[in-house]
Scaffold this motif. Structure first.
Motif, mmCIF file in Angstrom:
data_model
loop_
_atom_site.group_PDB
_atom_site.id
_atom_site.type_symbol
_atom_site.label_atom_id
_atom_site.label_comp_id
_atom_site.label_asym_id
_atom_site.label_seq_id
_atom_site.Cartn_x
_atom_site.Cartn_y
_atom_site.Cartn_z
ATOM 1 N N ILE A 1 15.938 38.202 18.301
ATOM 2 C CA ILE A 1 14.572 37.849 18.699
ATOM 3 C C ILE A 1 13.790 39.102 19.106
ATOM 4 N N CYS A 2 14.382 39.934 19.950
ATOM 5 C CA CYS A 2 13.642 41.035 20.586
ATOM 6 C C CYS A 2 13.819 42.374 19.881
ATOM 7 N N ARG B 1 17.630 46.867 21.729
ATOM 8 C CA ARG B 1 17.432 47.039 23.172
ATOM 9 C C ARG B 1 18.649 47.734 23.778
ATOM 10 N N GLU C 1 20.872 45.375 28.945
ATOM 11 C CA GLU C 1 20.145 44.101 29.036
ATOM 12 C C GLU C 1 21.028 42.914 28.661
ATOM 13 N N ALA D 1 18.675 39.725 30.184
ATOM 14 C CA ALA D 1 17.436 40.267 30.754
ATOM 15 C C ALA D 1 16.258 40.099 29.811
ATOM 16 N N GLY D 2 16.467 39.369 28.731
ATOM 17 C CA GLY D 2 15.392 39.208 27.759
ATOM 18 C C GLY D 2 15.170 37.764 27.404
ATOM 19 N N CYS D 3 15.390 37.442 26.128
ATOM 20 C CA CYS D 3 15.006 36.121 25.636
ATOM 21 C C CYS D 3 16.047 35.045 25.937
ATOM 22 N N PRO E 1 8.898 34.288 16.998
ATOM 23 C CA PRO E 1 9.119 34.776 18.360
ATOM 24 C C PRO E 1 8.410 36.105 18.585
ATOM 25 N N MET F 1 8.589 32.246 22.524
ATOM 26 C CA MET F 1 9.696 32.996 23.115
ATOM 27 C C MET F 1 10.950 32.969 22.259
ATOM 28 N N GLY F 2 11.111 31.942 21.452
ATOM 29 C CA GLY F 2 12.302 31.828 20.617
ATOM 30 C C GLY F 2 12.037 30.803 19.536
ATOM 31 N N GLN G 1 10.032 40.247 26.040
ATOM 32 C CA GLN G 1 10.899 39.655 27.055
ATOM 33 C C GLN G 1 11.946 40.689 27.428
ATOM 34 N N GLY G 2 11.918 41.128 28.667
ATOM 35 C CA GLY G 2 12.865 42.157 29.062
ATOM 36 C C GLY G 2 12.648 42.580 30.494
ATOM 37 N N PRO G 3 13.406 43.606 30.924
ATOM 38 C CA PRO G 3 13.340 43.996 32.334
ATOM 39 C C PRO G 3 12.102 44.828 32.658
ATOM 40 N N VAL H 1 13.674 43.485 36.698
ATOM 41 C CA VAL H 1 13.619 42.030 36.810
ATOM 42 C C VAL H 1 13.342 41.452 35.426
ATOM 43 N N PRO H 2 14.099 40.440 34.998
ATOM 44 C CA PRO H 2 13.799 39.813 33.704
ATOM 45 C C PRO H 2 12.398 39.201 33.719
ATOM 46 N N CYS H 3 11.568 39.625 32.790
ATOM 47 C CA CYS H 3 10.158 39.218 32.786
ATOM 48 C C CYS H 3 9.717 38.817 31.390
#
Lengths: 88, 215
Positions: A9-10, A13, A17, A61-63, B72, B86-87, B149-151, B155-157
């Motif tokens: 998805i991201c 990284r 994470e 820490a992500g999706c 996403p 988000m997904g 989406q990540g730190p 903090v996961p944000c």
């Protein structure tokens, strides 16, 4: 040790994470034919061989998805699923 | 029976003197702070409605009239609302300002009270973000707006880059409510060298509406 993992998805990284989910051992044993020994083997026994293995990772820490990658445990580098090492 | 006049409480308080405030949907809202300065600005948007949607197919759950982000990371803006994908089966709706409420019977999960929402606006926004996150928020070749989406400050944000043009920079940030005080502390400390000041919702809405017109 830092390394990169590619989340579907991201994208690529930092390995920090993610959470490791262990070796991908394939589908669970068939309940109809399962014995305590086969279940114990499935849950606890891993190959632990140096080289390329298919493994689960969680992007905590992500999706937040679980996914599999092929990783060379001797170099910490991802390996393409189509590469000869992964296929083997 | 007495009417229930209790107010919601934002997880954060910004260090500024409110100049104009109002109450909307039981949330106290600072519209404008005294001495907001020239930017960059930090805006508390925790009162803005946020709804989590999980469905497959996702389109079946998105309120009629709002567009569906297809992949996403994609973000759509319409009618003072923002939708982030988000997904494969999850999206988040944000409703800003006086936007119409989502329809009754809508089957999303409201997460407004459970999460913190902030915006960093104006020049040096990404210089501040760079001090707090290793995420590549300005990666070339990615269309904006875009969800990451990540730190952020470890903090996961969820981070939405709304605009990155010089002087119009807009970064939205959402995380669990419990991190609110520390998150604002980290952003305030990182932004001190750039003269980061708190700003009210009005400043965000002006910039967001301009962004929506150009979206």
């Amino acid at each position: 040790m830092a390394f990169t993992i590619t989340c579907p998805i991201c994208g690529p990284r930092s390995g920090y994470e993610f959470r490791y989910g262990g070796q991908d051992k394939g589908p669970r044993p068939d309940p109809a034919e399962m014995t305590p020994e086969t279940w114990c083997d499935y849950v606890h026994m891993t190959d632990s061989c140096p080289g390329v293995q298919k493994e689960w990772w969680y992007h905590r820490a992500g999706c937040g998805i679980w996914f599999t990658i092929y990783r060379d445990t001797t170099t910490n580098l991802e390996v393409s699923p189509d590469s000869p090492e992964a296929v083997a | 029976m007495k009417p229930d006049n209790r107010l919601r409480q934002s997880p954060v308080q910004l260090d500024g003197r409110p100049h104009r405030t109002l109450v909307r949907d039981h949330w106290p809202v600072v519209c404008e702070y005294a001495d907001e300065g020239d930017g960059p600005w930090l805006v508390d948007l925790s009162h803005c409605q946020r709804i989590d949607i999980q469905a497959r197919p996702l389109a079946a759950m998105i309120p009629e009239g709002l567009p569906e982000p297809e992949a996403p990371g994609e973000v759509r803006i319409q009618d003072q609302s923002l939708i982030t994908r988000m997904g494969k089966a999850q999206a988040c709706l944000w409703r800003f300002g006086q936007a119409a409420a989502f329809p009754v019977g809508f089957n999303g999960t409201e997460i407004t009270e459970a999460t913190l929402a902030l915006a960093i606006l104006g020049r040096h926004t990404f210089a501040i973000a760079e001090k707090l996150s290793s995420l590549d928020l300005q990666a070339p070749g990615r269309s904006l707006p875009r969800l990451y989406q990540g730190p952020f400050a470890q903090v996961p944000c969820q981070l939405v880059v709304l605009d990155a043009a010089a002087g119009r920079e807009m970064l939205l940030l959402s995380c669990s409510r419990g991190y609110g005080r520390d998150m604002v502390g980290a952003i305030t400390n990182a932004g001190a060298e750039f003269n980061l000041r708190p700003a009210g919702e009005d400043r965000f809405m002006r910039m967001f509406e301009n962004r929506e017109k150009g979206a």
